[in-house]
Enzyme design. Structure first.
Site, PDB file in Angstrom:
ATOM      1  N   ASP A  22      -8.925   0.009   2.270  1.00 52.84           N
ATOM      2  CA  ASP A  22      -7.885  -0.733   2.990  1.00 52.84           C
ATOM      3  C   ASP A  22      -8.225  -1.142   4.426  1.00 52.84           C
ATOM      4  O   ASP A  22      -7.401  -1.011   5.330  1.00 52.84           O
ATOM      5  CB  ASP A  22      -6.581   0.061   2.982  1.00 52.84           C
ATOM      6  N   LYS A  82      -3.824  -2.980  -4.541  1.00 57.52           N
ATOM      7  CA  LYS A  82      -3.089  -1.834  -5.069  1.00 57.52           C
ATOM      8  C   LYS A  82      -1.738  -1.678  -4.376  1.00 57.52           C
ATOM      9  O   LYS A  82      -1.551  -2.124  -3.246  1.00 57.52           O
ATOM     10  CB  LYS A  82      -3.919  -0.552  -4.927  1.00 57.52           C
ATOM     11  N   CYS A 113      -3.512   6.576   2.613  1.00 57.70           N
ATOM     12  CA  CYS A 113      -4.345   6.142   1.486  1.00 57.70           C
ATOM     13  C   CYS A 113      -5.653   6.912   1.378  1.00 57.70           C
ATOM     14  O   CYS A 113      -6.079   7.249   0.270  1.00 57.70           O
ATOM     15  CB  CYS A 113      -4.602   4.642   1.583  1.00 57.70           C
TER      16      CYS A 113
END
Length: 188
Positions: A22, A82, A113
């Protein structure tokens, strides 16, 4: 000359996958030491490319948080979008196909995450490593506590430089010269 001893605790280009979590346009500027983290993640991706370590990436809710920052996106290629904080489901089939027992994680945010992915991977039986200088969060306290929790749950903490040289293993090769250049780069 005798065969080199390969310690099973060490990461090698044949047993490791790099997972970049991310590193997105709207998240990166918000995290602590963002320029340094971005620089370190890029060096890991470049080192993985030099040494043949597969590199996977993920994006969390691309519609709201934007795409992966340009300098990394072009190196990582196609990435799953996601919604779950853990990247496990998003990369499970790729990890299974690669059949490598170790995963080195970098990215953001450390306490969300990154942590959930690391803990899920440990639960699935992977040996998980975390490049502590290539992860961040908006607040230092969140990163600090996340590192403690992950380490106490079986994640091995390392650094970008340690990981690069661990993958490399031997001096005097063309790859070593390239890794040495990455390590000597002037950081932000």
């Amino acid at each position: 000359m005798p065969e080199p001893i390969i310690n099973p605790l060490l990461m090698t280009p044949l047993n490791t996958v790099l997972l970049v979590i991310d590193m997105q346009e709207k998240l990166v500027p918000l995290v602590d030491s963002s320029e340094k983290v971005l620089w370190n993640v890029r060096r890991l991706i470049d080192g993985a490319g030099i040494l043949g370590v597969p590199a996977l990436g993920t994006e969390q809710y691309r519609k709201g948080l934007g795409a992966t920052v340009a300098p990394l996106a072009e190196k990582l290629g196609e990435m799953p979008d996601k919604l779950h904080f853990s990247a496990c489901d998003a990369v499970a089939s790729q990890l299974q196909q690669l059949e490598r027992p170790k995963v080195l994680i970098c990215g953001i945010e450390a306490h969300v995450c990154v942590q959930q992915t690391a803990l899920d991977l440990v639960a699935l039986g992977y040996e998980v490593f975390l490049a502590v200088d290539a992860v961040s969060a908006r607040f230092r306290k969140d990163k600090r506590i996340a590192l403690r929790r992950m380490e106490s749950s079986g994640v091995t903490l390392t650094t970008v430089e340690a990981a690069l040289f661990e993958w490399c293993r031997v001096a005097g090769t063309p790859e070593f010269k390239q890794i040495s250049q990455l390590v000597r780069e002037e950081g932000p």
